[in-house]
Scaffold this motif. Structure first.
Motif, PDB file in Angstrom:
ATOM      1  N   ASP A  65       1.083  -1.384  -0.264  1.00  0.00           N
ATOM      2  CA  ASP A  65      -0.010  -0.079  -0.033  1.00  0.00           C
ATOM      3  C   ASP A  65       0.918   1.309   0.022  1.00  0.00           C
ATOM      4  N   ALA A  66       0.531   2.028  -0.705  1.00  0.00           N
ATOM      5  CA  ALA A  66       1.274   3.292  -1.230  1.00  0.00           C
ATOM      6  C   ALA A  66       0.800   4.434  -0.199  1.00  0.00           C
ATOM      7  N   VAL A  67      -0.215   4.329   0.622  1.00  0.00           N
ATOM      8  CA  VAL A  67      -0.857   5.353   1.187  1.00  0.00           C
ATOM      9  C   VAL A  67      -1.140   4.749   2.758  1.00  0.00           C
ATOM     10  N   PRO A  68      -1.139   5.881   3.831  1.00  0.00           N
ATOM     11  CA  PRO A  68      -1.404   5.235   5.017  1.00  0.00           C
ATOM     12  C   PRO A  68      -2.894   4.706   5.458  1.00  0.00           C
ATOM     13  N   PRO A  69      -3.149   3.924   6.349  1.00  0.00           N
ATOM     14  CA  PRO A  69      -4.322   3.421   6.522  1.00  0.00           C
ATOM     15  C   PRO A  69      -5.356   4.322   6.710  1.00  0.00           C
ATOM     16  N   SER A  70      -5.180   5.490   7.188  1.00  0.00           N
ATOM     17  CA  SER A  70      -6.213   6.368   7.469  1.00  0.00           C
ATOM     18  C   SER A  70      -6.590   7.440   6.000  1.00  0.00           C
ATOM     19  N   PHE A  71      -5.837   7.138   5.140  1.00  0.00           N
ATOM     20  CA  PHE A  71      -5.974   7.988   3.990  1.00  0.00           C
ATOM     21  C   PHE A  71      -7.012   6.944   2.934  1.00  0.00           C
ATOM     22  N   ASN A  72      -7.793   7.697   2.238  1.00  0.00           N
ATOM     23  CA  ASN A  72      -8.806   7.459   1.045  1.00  0.00           C
ATOM     24  C   ASN A  72      -8.575   8.160  -0.119  1.00  0.00           C
ATOM     25  N   ALA A  73      -7.889   7.550  -0.971  1.00  0.00           N
ATOM     26  CA  ALA A  73      -7.332   8.161  -2.511  1.00  0.00           C
ATOM     27  C   ALA A  73      -8.613   8.231  -3.416  1.00  0.00           C
ATOM     28  N   ARG A  74      -9.257   9.248  -3.080  1.00  0.00           N
ATOM     29  CA  ARG A  74     -10.684   9.141  -3.968  1.00  0.00           C
ATOM     30  C   ARG A  74     -11.027  10.544  -4.308  1.00  0.00           C
ATOM     31  N   THR A  75     -11.597  11.218  -5.354  1.00  0.00           N
ATOM     32  CA  THR A  75     -12.110  12.386  -5.377  1.00  0.00           C
ATOM     33  C   THR A  75     -13.236  12.545  -5.965  1.00  0.00           C
ATOM     34  N   ARG A  76     -14.061  13.559  -5.679  1.00  0.00           N
ATOM     35  CA  ARG A  76     -15.432  13.874  -6.182  1.00  0.00           C
ATOM     36  C   ARG A  76     -15.484  14.742  -7.335  1.00  0.00           C
ATOM     37  N   VAL A  77     -14.599  14.945  -7.984  1.00  0.00           N
ATOM     38  CA  VAL A  77     -14.519  15.974  -9.499  1.00  0.00           C
ATOM     39  C   VAL A  77     -15.490  15.360 -10.130  1.00  0.00           C
ATOM     40  N   HIS A  78     -16.220  16.085 -10.433  1.00  0.00           N
ATOM     41  CA  HIS A  78     -17.520  15.876 -11.803  1.00  0.00           C
ATOM     42  C   HIS A  78     -18.263  14.750 -11.157  1.00  0.00           C
ATOM     43  N   GLU A  79     -18.616  14.680  -9.795  1.00  0.00           N
ATOM     44  CA  GLU A  79     -19.360  13.875  -8.990  1.00  0.00           C
ATOM     45  C   GLU A  79     -18.921  12.442  -8.826  1.00  0.00           C
ATOM     46  N   TYR A  80     -18.666  11.693 -10.149  1.00  0.00           N
ATOM     47  CA  TYR A  80     -17.909  10.462 -10.221  1.00  0.00           C
ATOM     48  C   TYR A  80     -16.510  10.239  -9.975  1.00  0.00           C
ATOM     49  N   GLY A  81     -15.608  11.309 -10.098  1.00  0.00           N
ATOM     50  CA  GLY A  81     -14.413  11.350  -9.767  1.00  0.00           C
ATOM     51  C   GLY A  81     -13.298  11.154 -11.005  1.00  0.00           C
ATOM     52  N   GLY A  82     -12.461  11.874 -10.902  1.00  0.00           N
ATOM     53  CA  GLY A  82     -11.352  11.658 -11.980  1.00  0.00           C
ATOM     54  C   GLY A  82     -10.122  10.830 -11.360  1.00  0.00           C
ATOM     55  N   ALA A  83      -9.243  10.789 -11.938  1.00  0.00           N
ATOM     56  CA  ALA A  83      -7.826  10.006 -11.525  1.00  0.00           C
ATOM     57  C   ALA A  83      -7.559  10.861 -10.202  1.00  0.00           C
ATOM     58  N   PRO A  84      -7.515  10.078  -9.069  1.00  0.00           N
ATOM     59  CA  PRO A  84      -7.193  10.706  -7.666  1.00  0.00           C
ATOM     60  C   PRO A  84      -5.765  10.753  -7.484  1.00  0.00           C
ATOM     61  N   PHE A  85      -4.937  10.344  -8.258  1.00  0.00           N
ATOM     62  CA  PHE A  85      -3.589  10.444  -7.861  1.00  0.00           C
ATOM     63  C   PHE A  85      -2.556  10.705  -9.210  1.00  0.00           C
ATOM     64  N   VAL A  86      -1.300  11.100  -9.012  1.00  0.00           N
ATOM     65  CA  VAL A  86      -0.404  11.248 -10.083  1.00  0.00           C
ATOM     66  C   VAL A  86       1.036  10.850  -9.289  1.00  0.00           C
ATOM     67  N   ALA A  87       1.880   9.965  -9.795  1.00  0.00           N
ATOM     68  CA  ALA A  87       3.300   9.796  -9.198  1.00  0.00           C
ATOM     69  C   ALA A  87       4.267  10.282  -9.887  1.00  0.00           C
ATOM     70  N   ASP A  88       5.188  10.764  -9.136  1.00  0.00           N
ATOM     71  CA  ASP A  88       6.446  11.280  -9.500  1.00  0.00           C
ATOM     72  C   ASP A  88       7.534  10.732  -8.738  1.00  0.00           C
ATOM     73  N   GLY A  89       7.992   9.463  -9.351  1.00  0.00           N
ATOM     74  CA  GLY A  89       9.083   8.625  -8.269  1.00  0.00           C
ATOM     75  C   GLY A  89       8.271   7.904  -7.367  1.00  0.00           C
ATOM     76  N   GLN A  90       9.066   8.100  -6.488  1.00  0.00           N
ATOM     77  CA  GLN A  90       8.286   7.778  -4.837  1.00  0.00           C
ATOM     78  C   GLN A  90       7.266   8.553  -4.498  1.00  0.00           C
ATOM     79  N   THR A  91       7.207   9.801  -4.925  1.00  0.00           N
ATOM     80  CA  THR A  91       6.288  10.818  -4.441  1.00  0.00           C
ATOM     81  C   THR A  91       4.986  10.647  -5.241  1.00  0.00           C
ATOM     82  N   LEU A  92       4.043  10.850  -4.386  1.00  0.00           N
ATOM     83  CA  LEU A  92       2.630  10.673  -4.974  1.00  0.00           C
ATOM     84  C   LEU A  92       1.750  12.005  -4.590  1.00  0.00           C
ATOM     85  N   TYR A  93       1.017  12.536  -5.526  1.00  0.00           N
ATOM     86  CA  TYR A  93       0.177  13.510  -5.362  1.00  0.00           C
ATOM     87  C   TYR A  93      -1.018  13.197  -5.313  1.00  0.00           C
TER      88      TYR A  93
END
Length: 152
Positions: A65-93
């Motif tokens: 898992d690349a996110v901590p247990p308390s983190f929910n990688a999900r977005t509500r853009v456009h109500e149904y969501g777009g891609a919730p992340f982008v990676a840059d090496g080991q760094t995630l946005y």
């Protein structure tokens, strides 16, 4: 000897296979992305209250898992969501579902918010290495009426 089947009108018979049984272990995979030689994806986990988890597979085959247990990688853009992340090496946005803010996640560090506390949502990020920035869709809900979408 097997029991004799019961006959019942269409739609009225009882089944041991309920919607809860079917959905309880139905992990969904989405938003597959490549980052160098690593593969990342989102797992929707019903056993974790439907939490969306970014999972990383290294070139050596290690999966974690690349996110901590308390983190929910999900977005509500456009109500149904777009891609919730982008990676840059080991760094995630990553967009966090709880507050819809964009966070920077570096290995071994707590998630750091990089967007303000405002009614806005973020998704579909790309890394602009030439200018040292992340560009993404922002759905801004601060005004009256419909939200305003912009690249930010």
């Amino acid at each position: 000897m097997p029991s004799k089947p019961n006959t019942a009108p269409f739609g009225s018979w009882e089944s041991p296979i309920t919607a809860n049984v079917v959905a309880s272990d139905a992990m969904a995979v989405s938003d597959i992305a490549l980052d160098g030689e690593s593969i990342l994806w989102i797992e929707m986990r019903p056993t974790e209250a439907g939490r969306y988890v970014i999972v990383r597979r290294s070139p050596e085959g290690d999966i974690h898992d690349a996110v901590p247990p308390s983190f929910n990688a999900r977005t509500r853009v456009h109500e149904y969501g777009g891609a919730p992340f982008v990676a840059d090496g080991q760094t995630l946005y990553v967009s966090n579902f709880d507050d819809q803010r964009l966070y920077r996640l570096d290995p071994g560090r707590d998630p750091r918010p990089i967007t303000p506390v405002v009614p806005a949502r973020y998704a579909d990020g790309v890394i602009d290495r030439q200018h040292g920035r992340v560009i993404c869709v922002r759905e801004d809900h601060r005004g009256e009426g419909e939200p305003v979408n912009a690249l930010v």
